[in-house]
Motif scaffolding. Structure first.
Motif, PDB file in Angstrom:
ATOM      1  N   UNK A  59      -5.690 -16.971  -7.299  1.00  0.00           N
ATOM      2  CA  UNK A  59      -4.976 -16.768  -8.370  1.00  0.00           C
ATOM      3  C   UNK A  59      -5.763 -17.362  -9.469  1.00  0.00           C
ATOM      4  N   UNK A  60      -6.349 -18.406  -9.569  1.00  0.00           N
ATOM      5  CA  UNK A  60      -7.012 -18.897 -10.753  1.00  0.00           C
ATOM      6  C   UNK A  60      -8.686 -18.713 -10.614  1.00  0.00           C
ATOM      7  N   UNK A  61      -9.128 -17.963  -9.552  1.00  0.00           N
ATOM      8  CA  UNK A  61     -10.732 -17.536  -9.631  1.00  0.00           C
ATOM      9  C   UNK A  61     -11.103 -17.038 -10.794  1.00  0.00           C
ATOM     10  N   UNK A  62     -12.206 -17.328 -11.585  1.00  0.00           N
ATOM     11  CA  UNK A  62     -12.471 -16.874 -12.873  1.00  0.00           C
ATOM     12  C   UNK A  62     -13.236 -15.484 -12.585  1.00  0.00           C
ATOM     13  N   UNK A  63     -12.496 -14.686 -11.895  1.00  0.00           N
ATOM     14  CA  UNK A  63     -13.253 -13.263 -11.723  1.00  0.00           C
ATOM     15  C   UNK A  63     -12.077 -12.389 -11.136  1.00  0.00           C
ATOM     16  N   UNK A  64     -12.100 -11.171 -10.997  1.00  0.00           N
ATOM     17  CA  UNK A  64     -11.056 -10.196 -10.663  1.00  0.00           C
ATOM     18  C   UNK A  64     -11.126 -10.242  -9.150  1.00  0.00           C
ATOM     19  N   UNK A  65     -10.305 -10.788  -8.256  1.00  0.00           N
ATOM     20  CA  UNK A  65     -10.242 -10.913  -7.160  1.00  0.00           C
ATOM     21  C   UNK A  65      -8.742 -10.321  -6.442  1.00  0.00           C
ATOM     22  N   UNK A  66      -8.808  -9.556  -5.463  1.00  0.00           N
ATOM     23  CA  UNK A  66      -7.638  -9.219  -4.999  1.00  0.00           C
ATOM     24  C   UNK A  66      -7.681  -9.177  -3.288  1.00  0.00           C
ATOM     25  N   UNK A  67      -6.609  -9.540  -2.727  1.00  0.00           N
ATOM     26  CA  UNK A  67      -6.686  -9.741  -1.179  1.00  0.00           C
ATOM     27  C   UNK A  67      -5.304  -8.644  -0.751  1.00  0.00           C
ATOM     28  N   UNK A  68      -5.656  -7.781   0.243  1.00  0.00           N
ATOM     29  CA  UNK A  68      -4.621  -6.777   0.609  1.00  0.00           C
ATOM     30  C   UNK A  68      -4.545  -6.994   2.079  1.00  0.00           C
ATOM     31  N   UNK A  69      -3.395  -6.666   2.735  1.00  0.00           N
ATOM     32  CA  UNK A  69      -3.125  -6.308   4.245  1.00  0.00           C
ATOM     33  C   UNK A  69      -3.771  -5.135   4.562  1.00  0.00           C
ATOM     34  N   UNK A  70      -3.418  -4.916   5.966  1.00  0.00           N
ATOM     35  CA  UNK A  70      -3.805  -3.566   6.524  1.00  0.00           C
ATOM     36  C   UNK A  70      -3.222  -2.503   5.723  1.00  0.00           C
ATOM     37  N   UNK A  71      -2.071  -2.456   5.404  1.00  0.00           N
ATOM     38  CA  UNK A  71      -1.373  -1.478   4.632  1.00  0.00           C
ATOM     39  C   UNK A  71      -1.782  -1.018   3.305  1.00  0.00           C
TER      40      UNK A  71
ATOM     41  N   UNK B 235     -12.099   9.294  -1.820  1.00  0.00           N
ATOM     42  CA  UNK B 235     -13.569   8.745  -1.708  1.00  0.00           C
ATOM     43  C   UNK B 235     -13.074   7.181  -1.673  1.00  0.00           C
ATOM     44  N   UNK B 236     -12.565   6.669  -2.413  1.00  0.00           N
ATOM     45  CA  UNK B 236     -12.159   5.348  -2.578  1.00  0.00           C
ATOM     46  C   UNK B 236     -11.336   4.977  -1.188  1.00  0.00           C
ATOM     47  N   UNK B 237     -10.374   5.760  -0.891  1.00  0.00           N
ATOM     48  CA  UNK B 237      -9.531   5.679   0.206  1.00  0.00           C
ATOM     49  C   UNK B 237     -10.281   5.620   1.341  1.00  0.00           C
ATOM     50  N   UNK B 238     -11.335   6.276   1.643  1.00  0.00           N
ATOM     51  CA  UNK B 238     -12.199   6.586   2.628  1.00  0.00           C
ATOM     52  C   UNK B 238     -13.114   5.165   2.789  1.00  0.00           C
ATOM     53  N   UNK B 239     -13.559   4.505   1.550  1.00  0.00           N
ATOM     54  CA  UNK B 239     -14.254   3.087   1.745  1.00  0.00           C
ATOM     55  C   UNK B 239     -13.410   2.207   2.163  1.00  0.00           C
ATOM     56  N   UNK B 240     -12.171   2.130   1.841  1.00  0.00           N
ATOM     57  CA  UNK B 240     -11.222   1.052   2.256  1.00  0.00           C
ATOM     58  C   UNK B 240     -10.989   1.221   3.774  1.00  0.00           C
TER      59      UNK B 240
END
Length: 895
Positions: free
Chosen positions: A386-398, A436-441
């Motif tokens: 949350x407080x990382x000084x960068x754009x970071x996101x964490x996602x589950x398998x869905x 294309x992005x979805x394929x990368x995911x």
């Protein structure tokens, strides 16, 4: 027992446990890595456990090769109680139990397959209900007398499949086609058909009703086991004695399974006020076997407060409304032990009144501890993200959000709060994401680490394209399974647009490296600038008259700040190593000085812990060597500091010996650090050399540290054509050692080199005096610190201040300045720009300008010299470094 995917009251439990595992079964928990073993399997393997729950590796030779997810038959070698191995086929069955994913493994030992198959077949055919055995082609292998009696067909007629000529009906009296019959459905889908009611029109015109269960098996040449019961008018008739015996055996099987899984049952007859607890339930409550339960004394075990209120409310709603409950609560056993349990309650009503409540209870204390620990770690992770000084996101398998940084919300202008985003699909937040992005995911979820230095896209509602630098990588659960994706992005649009106008092709290739170097320089400056003030003023404070508590507290502040600086240095060294910018500068050193300086740095840590710090030096060691002494000390200090950290008593020893005289001026030297500490399990020897890793999570919590020391040491040794080696066992101390070929330098040669180094300097030949010193620094704290140090070292000098490069240039025009200490990163004009302007003045060409910066990047040092600076000191400022500069200037002035 309502979990494990096994349905009480029908044949599925029996079918899975009996037909798939003639030699017993075990249930595997991938979180605890423990297995619950059936009594039958214990007897087969010749192992004994107190509670049938043991580590898998204690009885399975190659369990890590079992693919639990694929649900395929696996060949496994089991370890017998006498140490011998036996091969077995296994059927894996996944199921949910109390919110946990578990795996049931049914066992069929190959060495006894023929005898087991015969026993298995005889057992099935002797059951007091109709039984048929079917092969993979749908052909009957054998049927028992009960089956032939139900369908009124001789065995020969069954073998000829004449029963298919009959008509079959469902309970709506609709004809069932051949491909809809239970055997055909199991062959087609591989899934069981349970308790299906089927009508059969016999040759004599009578319609009989049967209840059929068809279960898939994988044992010898069998594929399906069919169970049939004769019923009347689609309602099961009153059970015969033999059928009651069968039900009793099933109930006993369920009782055994409940005991194995540590699940207790309970019920309360509200009409007759009679309660019953199963044996496991009494064990959970730690009461005697003759304990007589009631509703009142049952609830009295529940811990007062939230748990007591929760169960009283749940039971009240169950009795009044029939509302089932499934809750987790704390109870206090008869012996005063506090535990967590999961309890499920159901009710039976007659004429609108509740006459009976019943349910199950399970001890979940260990799981709850694990969940609490996991929740703690998760909260730490979320806070970091949350407080990382960068754009970071964490996602589950869905691809739903699990955690994200505030910077992510800001950079992508998401019009929602963090709480409104967690659990929402990324594709809902950004509906125009390309295929294309979805394929990368998907590729990342499959295990790939993907990144791109420049990616152009248009966020929803934006008018212009954005250029991103991104990286996506999978993250994993503790059991090694993929949990989802971590994504890091950085908006580099402005930099990209500026450089693309100058030279698209060249800047496109160099962009990532430049961005990383800039980030390292900025991070170094931002962290070291405040540390400079803390360390500097603390050292000044320690030079004043302090009472004992004040001196102790100041020492602690100084030590803590220097520890933080050490961590920062580790991280920056690791970053430089990753970027290939870690360098070695070999010079002539006095070998004894390297050892003594190392020893002096670490001896205070050893004394604080009451450890004996030993040193053993080979008398044949060279006096003078050609090596990067600073880097060699860094490696030795890392190893000795680690040894001290992980040793509670005994000693730490530095041992340096000559292992080989290669030729006249070169020797192979072995450096060893030994300790009497906690030691390292051999299975973790490789792991501890990885970046950010220590031996295990508990070590990290107890001892802290970045986990970078060994990684950086190995990187340095690699540049010295060497590497770290480890000899250690858990509880028996450790020895880290490495070998280096050292070039020996003669004493006469050393004196010549030392003399030359003392006369050559970047400020040699300059004309100046020390009457006026200008300090250029935009940070007020660092300004005061440097001025304070200079006043102590040069009390007769006038010291003037400039808070940016522009002010420095203006002051230089009006003041007769002897020496300039120039900060690098400043507003208006930075140190580079100010130096260039000063050098253009006639009186500015020879003025000594000393760079003062928080940066430690080698390129930054080179840039300082390129713009005309004469020397370089880094923050945190060291008094001895200032003394070196001033002493050298004084020597030149005197000459």
């Amino acid at each position: 027992m309502n979990g494990p995917g096994l349905n009480v009251g029908n044949s599925q439990v029996f079918g899975f446990l009996a037909t798939h595992g003639p030699d017993g079964y075990w249930i595997y928990d991938p979180v605890t890595k423990l297995a619950s073993i059936s009594i039958h399997l214990e007897n087969k393997l010749g192992v004994a456990t107190s509670n049938h729950s043991i580590p898998v590796e204690s009885f399975v030779l190659n369990y890590t090769q079992i693919d639990f997810v694929s649900n395929q038959i696996q060949l496994v070698r089991y370890i017998l109680g006498n140490g011998e191995l036996v091969k077995s086929k296994n059927e894996i069955f996944a199921f949910e139990w109390e919110g946990k994913k578990l795996y049931a493994v049914a066992v069929s030992i190959l060495e006894e397959s023929k005898n087991e198959f015969q026993s298995f077949k005889e057992m099935l055919l002797s059951l007091p209900l109709g039984v048929s055995l079917v092969d993979s082609n749908g052909n009957l292998v054998e049927s028992n007398d009960r089956m032939r009696l139900i369908y009124k067909l001789p065995n020969s007629s069954i073998q000829k499949k004449e029963y298919y000529k009959r008509k079959y009906f469902n309970t709506e009296y609709e004809i069932i086609n051949e491909d809809q019959l239970p055997v055909a459905v199991v062959l087609k889908t591989g899934k069981p058909v349970i308790n299906r009611v089927i009508g059969v029109l016999l040759e004599d015109g009578n319609l009989i009703w049967t209840e059929v269960t068809a279960l898939p098996v994988n044992f010898q040449n069998l594929s399906i086991v069919v169970f049939s019961n004769l019923i009347t008018n689609t309602k099961i008739k009153k059970l015969s004695i033999s059928e009651r015996d069968y039900v009793k055996s099933i109930q006993q099987l369920l009782t055994d399974t409940s005991s194995l899984a540590r699940i207790g049952g309970w019920d309360l007859d509200l009409v007759n006020s009679i309660a019953h607890w199963s044996g496991v339930t009494k064990e959970i409550h730690e009461v005697d076997s003759d304990f007589i339960p009631t509703l009142t004394n049952g609830i009295s075990f529940i811990k007062p407060g939230e748990s007591r209120e929760k169960i009283e409310s749940a039971v009240s709603k169950l009795i009044a409304e029939g509302k089932p409950y499934d809750i987790e609560i704390e109870l206090i056993t008869a012996k005063g032990k506090e535990i967590w349990v999961k309890t499920v309650g159901r009710a039976t009503f007659e004429d609108g009144a509740c006459v009976r409540i019943f349910g199950v209870i399970q001890d979940i204390t260990e799981r709850k501890k694990w969940e609490i620990a996991l929740a703690s770690q998760t909260s730490i992770l979320w806070a970091f993200v949350e407080h990382a000084p960068a754009a970071v996101a964490m996602f589950d398998e869905e691809f739903r959000y699990v955690a994200l940084s505030n910077r992510w919300i800001e950079d992508y202008k998401i019009g929602r709060k963090k709480e409104e985003i967690i659990g929402v699909s990324h594709y809902e937040i950004f509906p125009n994401i390309s295929d294309e992005w979805k394929k990368l995911h998907k590729r990342c979820l499959a295990g790939e680490v993907l990144k791109l230095e420049q990616d152009v896209w248009t966020p929803p509602g934006w008018e212009k394209q954005q250029v991103l630098q991104w990286e996506i990588r999978p993250w994993y659960h503790l059991d090694g399974k993929t949990g989802g994706i971590l994504m890091f992005t950085r908006d580099v649009t402005e930099t990209y647009e500026q450089k693309i106008e100058i030279q698209k092709a060249k800047e496109s290739a160099e962009k990532a490296n430049n961005a990383k170097s800039e980030f390292l320089a900025n991070m170094s400056h931002e962290i070291r600038t405040p540390l400079n003030g803390i360390i500097g003023f603390t050292d000044l404070l320690l030079d004043t008259k302090l009472d004992e508590p004040q001196k102790e507290y100041s020492s602690i502040v100084s030590s803590s700040a220097k520890s933080l600086l050490s961590i920062v240095n580790d991280i920056l060294d690791f970053s430089k190593a990753e970027a290939g910018k870690l360098t070695i500068e070999n010079v002539t050193n006095k070998f004894k000085d390297i050892v003594e300086e190392t020893f002096n740095i670490v001896k205070f840590q050893a004394e604080e812990k009451g450890l004996e710090l030993k040193i053993h030096l080979d008398p044949n060691l060279p006096k003078y060597v050609f090596i990067d002494g600073k880097r060699l000390k860094q490696v030795l200090i890392n190893l000795i500091a680690n040894a001290i950290k992980f040793t509670d008593s005994g000693f730490v020893e530095l041992k340096i010996i000559v292992t080989e005289d290669k030729h006249v001026d070169s020797k192979k030297i072995r450096f060893s650090v030994l300790d009497t500490g906690m030691g390292i399990d051999p299975k973790n020897h490789t792991k501890i050399f990885e970046a950010f890793m220590q031996e295990d999570y508990s070590t990290t919590r107890k001892f802290g540290g970045t986990g970078l020391g060994l990684t950086i040491s190995n990187q340095i040794l690699k540049l010295l054509n060497s590497s770290l080696h480890l000899v250690s066992e858990s509880g028996k101390g450790s020895e880290f050692f490495f070998d280096i070929d050292l070039k020996e330098v003669g004493e006469d040669e050393f004196k010549i080199i030392e003399q030359n180094s003392n006369t050559n300097s970047t400020v040699a030949g300059l004309q100046y005096n020390l009457e006026t010193i200008m300090v250029v620094e935009d940070n007020q704290v660092n300004m005061e610190l440097l001025k304070n140090l200079l006043k102590r070292l040069t009390p007769k000098s006038e010291i003037i201040s400039a808070y940016n490069g522009f002010d420095a240039v203006e002051l230089f025009k009006t003041k007769n300045i002897s020496l300039i200490f120039m900060d690098i990163q400043m507003p208006v004009l930075n140190g580079y720009e100010a130096t260039k302007l000063i050098r253009k003045f006639p009186n500015g060409k020879k003025i000594p300008i000393i760079a003062v910066t928080a940066g430690v990047i080698q390129d930054e040092q080179k840039k300082c010299f390129d713009v005309g600076m004469n020397d370089f000191i880094t923050k945190p400022l060291q008094k001895k470094e200032l003394q070196r500069i001033l002493n050298h200037l004084s020597e030149l002035k005197g000459s």
